[in-house]
Motif scaffolding. Structure first.
Motif, mmCIF file in Angstrom:
data_model
loop_
_atom_site.group_PDB
_atom_site.id
_atom_site.type_symbol
_atom_site.label_atom_id
_atom_site.label_comp_id
_atom_site.label_asym_id
_atom_site.label_seq_id
_atom_site.Cartn_x
_atom_site.Cartn_y
_atom_site.Cartn_z
ATOM 1 N N LEU A 194 38.884 23.283 -64.742
ATOM 2 C CA LEU A 194 38.610 23.321 -66.176
ATOM 3 C C LEU A 194 38.618 21.931 -66.809
ATOM 4 C CD1 LEU A 194 40.629 26.490 -67.276
ATOM 5 C CD2 LEU A 194 38.284 26.298 -66.434
ATOM 6 N N PHE A 195 38.554 20.905 -65.976
ATOM 7 C CA PHE A 195 38.392 19.528 -66.462
ATOM 8 C C PHE A 195 37.006 19.058 -66.016
ATOM 9 C CE2 PHE A 195 43.026 19.957 -65.761
ATOM 10 C CZ PHE A 195 43.454 19.748 -67.070
ATOM 11 N N PRO A 196 36.006 19.154 -66.883
ATOM 12 C CA PRO A 196 34.624 18.821 -66.485
ATOM 13 C C PRO A 196 34.448 17.387 -66.013
ATOM 14 C CG PRO A 196 34.671 19.953 -68.607
ATOM 15 C CD PRO A 196 36.089 19.619 -68.272
ATOM 16 N N SER A 197 35.290 16.474 -66.468
ATOM 17 C CA SER A 197 35.182 15.083 -66.043
ATOM 18 C C SER A 197 36.551 14.429 -66.201
ATOM 19 C CB SER A 197 34.148 14.327 -66.884
ATOM 20 O OG SER A 197 34.603 14.177 -68.222
ATOM 21 N N ALA A 234 33.248 22.153 -76.386
ATOM 22 C CA ALA A 234 32.270 21.615 -75.439
ATOM 23 C C ALA A 234 31.296 22.696 -75.001
ATOM 24 C CB ALA A 234 32.986 21.019 -74.231
ATOM 25 N N ALA A 235 31.797 23.924 -74.798
ATOM 26 C CA ALA A 235 30.929 25.022 -74.383
ATOM 27 C C ALA A 235 30.040 25.487 -75.531
ATOM 28 C CB ALA A 235 31.773 26.185 -73.869
ATOM 29 N N SER A 236 30.499 25.337 -76.757
ATOM 30 C CA SER A 236 29.748 25.815 -77.921
ATOM 31 C C SER A 236 28.697 24.822 -78.379
ATOM 32 C CB SER A 236 30.711 26.089 -79.084
ATOM 33 O OG SER A 236 31.737 26.968 -78.681
ATOM 34 N N THR A 237 28.933 23.531 -78.138
ATOM 35 C CA THR A 237 28.001 22.506 -78.616
ATOM 36 C C THR A 237 27.404 21.772 -77.410
ATOM 37 O OG1 THR A 237 29.865 20.956 -78.855
ATOM 38 C CG2 THR A 237 29.242 22.261 -80.788
ATOM 39 N N MET A 238 27.628 20.476 -77.356
ATOM 40 C CA MET A 238 27.153 19.671 -76.231
ATOM 41 C C MET A 238 28.345 19.011 -75.553
ATOM 42 S SD MET A 238 23.806 19.664 -75.821
ATOM 43 C CE MET A 238 23.417 18.085 -75.060
ATOM 44 N N GLU A 239 28.513 19.255 -74.279
ATOM 45 C CA GLU A 239 29.635 18.672 -73.551
ATOM 46 C C GLU A 239 29.601 17.148 -73.628
ATOM 47 O OE1 GLU A 239 30.661 18.004 -68.934
ATOM 48 O OE2 GLU A 239 30.421 20.122 -69.476
ATOM 49 N N SER A 240 28.407 16.570 -73.561
ATOM 50 C CA SER A 240 28.293 15.109 -73.588
ATOM 51 C C SER A 240 28.787 14.530 -74.903
ATOM 52 C CB SER A 240 26.842 14.692 -73.337
ATOM 53 O OG SER A 240 25.980 15.273 -74.307
ATOM 54 N N ASP A 241 28.520 15.245 -76.037
ATOM 55 C CA ASP A 241 28.999 14.763 -77.335
ATOM 56 C C ASP A 241 30.519 14.815 -77.407
ATOM 57 O OD1 ASP A 241 26.428 14.297 -78.122
ATOM 58 O OD2 ASP A 241 26.236 16.126 -79.323
ATOM 59 N N VAL A 242 31.086 15.904 -76.915
ATOM 60 C CA VAL A 242 32.551 16.039 -76.922
ATOM 61 C C VAL A 242 33.174 14.977 -76.031
ATOM 62 C CG1 VAL A 242 34.475 17.555 -76.322
ATOM 63 C CG2 VAL A 242 32.450 18.505 -77.447
#
Length: 488
Positions: A392-395, A425-433
Motif C-alpha cells: 500500500l506504498f505506491p512509491s 491518490a486513488a480519487s484524483t491523480m497519484e502523481s499529483d499527490v
C-alpha cells in the motif's frame, strides 16, 4: 635437435652446430653421441625423492577408500589432523590428494563411461533453460534478471532463444513454438530434461509427461522424450551450446557498446538478430535437416493456460501459489484467468477486468491499493496489521510520508491520515499527490490529508511551487565566444 643435426652435417664441427642450435658444446655432443631425441632419453623414475609422510597410516587410508571410494582426500586428511596433530600439517593436503588420485587410477573402482552419439539430420530438437543474468542486461537502467528458453537442433547446431523468467510450461510452449515457426519444419522427437514444465513425479519414483505438455507436442506431430533423472549429460548438446551462446552474446554486447535496452521486447528482437548471424555458418547442415523434417502447417497454440478461480472476501485471488488483488466488485465471483509466462489476464463474463505482471516463485503478492482503498478508508484501523500493508506504498515518497506522520502523530492517527492520503491518490491523480508529498517533505512542512488535498485541488499553485526557476550561467556563452576567437 633437427637444427643441430643440419648444422653438424654442414660444418662437421660440434661446437658451432651446438651454438647455432642454441645449446652448449657438451649438450650437443651428448645428443650426437646418443643419436636419440631428448624425449627418448628420459628415464622413468620408480623411486621417491623424499620419505612418504603418510606411510604409517596408508594401510588404514587404503582400507577406507576400498570400503567407500566416494571419500575425498580432504575429509581423510582432516581426520588425520584431528587424530595425529603432531605428525601432520595443513601443507601436506596436496601430497595426500596426489597419492589418492594415483591410487584411484591404479586400484580404484571402474568409472562410468559416456558414449558420444552420432546425431541424425532432422531427428530431434533439444530444449533447455539457462540463466542469462550474467550478461548484465538492463532495461532503461534497471537490472533485468532473466532466463533464455533455448531450443537446439543437435545435428546442425541451429539454435533459437526466447526471453523468459521461469521454467514454466508457458515459457516452454512459447520457446518451442518460436523455434518451430522460425524453421517452418518440425523434427521427429522433442527432448527436454525433467523440469516440471514437461514432467511430474510418479508414486514409483519415476517421472511422466504432463498432459498439457503432451498436448502441445502432439499438436506439432512430434514424439516427446526426456533424459534420465540426474543424467544431464544426455542433454549434453544443448548444455554445451548454452556456454557458447552466452559467450557470443557477451561479445556482441561489447561491440554494441551498451547492455541497456528500451524494453524487454527490444532486447529480445536484438537477440533474434544476433541468432540469425550465429546460424549463418550452419546453413548447409540445416538444409539437410529441413529436407527430412515435416513442414509446420498447423495453427499456433495460445501461449497461456487457463485457470478458474473465485475471488476471496479479501478481494484477492490465488494463482500458482501467488496472491493478486482484483476490484472489490468481483468479491465472491468466479473468474477465468489466463496465465502467460510474463503476465496474467483476468476475465469475468468474457471481458478482461485486469492485466498485471506475473509474480515468480511462490508466496508472493501484488496488491493494488485502488482495489481495496474504498473499504480501507472506512476501516483505517485495519491498516496497522494488514497482511499486505507494504503493497500500500505506491512509491518511496509515500513510504517516507507515512514515516513522517508516525514521528508526529500516534500510530492510530498516523494510519488514519495516511489512508486518507492514499484514498486521495486513488480519487484524483497519484502523481499529483506524490508531488505534493515530496514538496512537503523537502520543505519539512507537517503532512496532513487536508493539506495535501488543498495542494492537489489547486493545481496551478502546486505546479508553481514544484517548478524551479532555471539558473542561467552566462559564462558558458563567454567560453563559446573565446573558443570561436581561438579558431579564427
Amino acid at each position: 635437435m633437427r637444427k643441430l643435426m643440419r648444422e653438424k652435417t654442414k660444418t662437421g664441427l660440434t661446437g658451432i652446430a651446438g651454438l647455432k642450435a642454441g645449446m652448449s658444446r657438451n649438450t650437443a655432443a651428448k645428443y650426437l653421441k646418443e643419436g636419440r631425441l631428448p624425449s627418448e632419453m628420459k628415464e622413468v623414475r620408480d623411486w621417491r625423492t623424499r620419505p612418504d609422510p603418510f606411510l604409517n597410516h596408508w594401510a588404514e587410508i587404503e582400507a577406507r577408500l576400498t570400503a567407500d571410494p566416494a571419500l575425498e582426500a580432504i575429509t581423510i586428511f582432516e581426520n588425520l589432523l584431528d587424530r595425529f596433530p603432531d605428525e601432520y600439517e595443513p601443507g601436506q593436503l596436496r601430497t595426500l590428494q596426489r597419492r589418492i588420485r594415483q591410487w584411484r587410477g591404479l586400484a580404484g573402482p571402474d568409472k562410468e563411461v559416456f558414449f558420444p552419439q552420432a546425431h541424425r539430420a532432422g531427428e530431434a530438437m533439444q530444449t533447455d533453460f539457462t540463466w542469462a543474468s550474467k550478461l548484465g542486461v538492463t532495461i532503461q537502467g534497471e537490472a533485468f534478471p532473466h532466463m533464455l528458453c533455448h531450443p537446439v537442433l543437435p545435428y546442425s547446431n541451429w539454435e533459437w532463444v526466447t526471453v523468459c523468467h521461469s521454467e514454466s510450461l508457458a515459457a516452454l510452449k512459447r520457446g518451442v513454438q518460436e523455434a518451430l515457426f522460425r524453421l517452418g519444419h518440425a523434427p521427429l522427437f522433442h527432448q527436454t530434461d525433467n523440469s516440471t514444465a514437461a514432467t511430474h513425479d510418479l508414486t514409483s519414483g519415476k517421472r511422466d509427461f504432463n498432459v498439457e505438455y503432451m498436448d502441445m507436442i502432439r499438436h506439432f506431430g512430434m514424439i516427446p522424450r526426456t533424459i534420465a533423472v540426474g543424467a544431464k549429460e544426455q542433454n549434453g548438446d544443448v548444455e554445451a551450446i548454452h556456454r557458447g551462446l552466452k559467450n557470443r552474446l557477451k561479445q556482441y554486447l561489447i561491440m554494441r557498446g551498451s547492455s541497456d535496452f528500451e524494453s524487454a521486447a527490444a532486447y529480445e528482437r536484438w537477440l533474434w538478430q544476433m541468432l540469425a548471424k550465429t546460424n549463418r555458418p550452419r546453413k548447409t547442415k540445416l538444409g539437410e535437416e529441413l529436407a527430412v523434417m515435416r513442414p509446420v502447417t498447423m495453427a499456433r497454440l495460445p501461449e497461456f493456460i487457463e485457470v478458474d478461480t473465485r475471488v476471496s472476501s479479501w478481494s484477492t485471488l490465488s494463482i500458482k501459489k501467488n496472491v493478486y488483488s482484483v476490484p472489490s466488485r468481483l468479491i465472491g465471483e468466479k473468474l477465468r484467468v489466463r496465465v502467460y509466462e510474463g503476465r496474467i489476464d483476468v476475465y469475468y463474463g468474457g471481458k478482461m477486468q485486469l492485466s498485471t505482471p506475473r509474480l515468480l516463485g511462490r508466496g508472493g503478492h501484488r496488491i493494488n491499493y485502488r482495489h481495496v482503498i474504498w473499504s480501507l478508508v472506512k476501516k483505517p484501523g485495519a491498516f496497522r496489521l494488514y497482511r499486505y500493508r507494504e503493497d500500500l506504498f505506491p512509491s518511496l515518497v509515500f513510504r517516507r510520508a507515512y514515516d513522517a506522520l508516525r514521528t508526529k502523530l500516534e500510530e492510530n492517527k498516523a494510519d488514519k491520515e495516511y489512508v486518507r492520503i492514499l484514498h486521495l491518490a486513488a480519487s484524483t491523480m497519484e502523481s499529483d499527490v506524490e508531488a505534493a508529498l515530496e514538496l512537503l517533505l523537502e520543505t519539512k512542512t507537517p503532512i496532513s490529508a487536508e493539506g495535501v488535498k488543498a495542494m492537489v485541488t489547486d493545481g496551478d499553485k502546486l505546479a508553481a511551487m514544484v517548478m524551479d526557476a532555471p539558473v542561467v550561467d552566462l559564462l558558458i556563452y563567454d567560453n563559446l565566444l573565446h573558443r570561436q576567437e581561438g579558431c579564427v
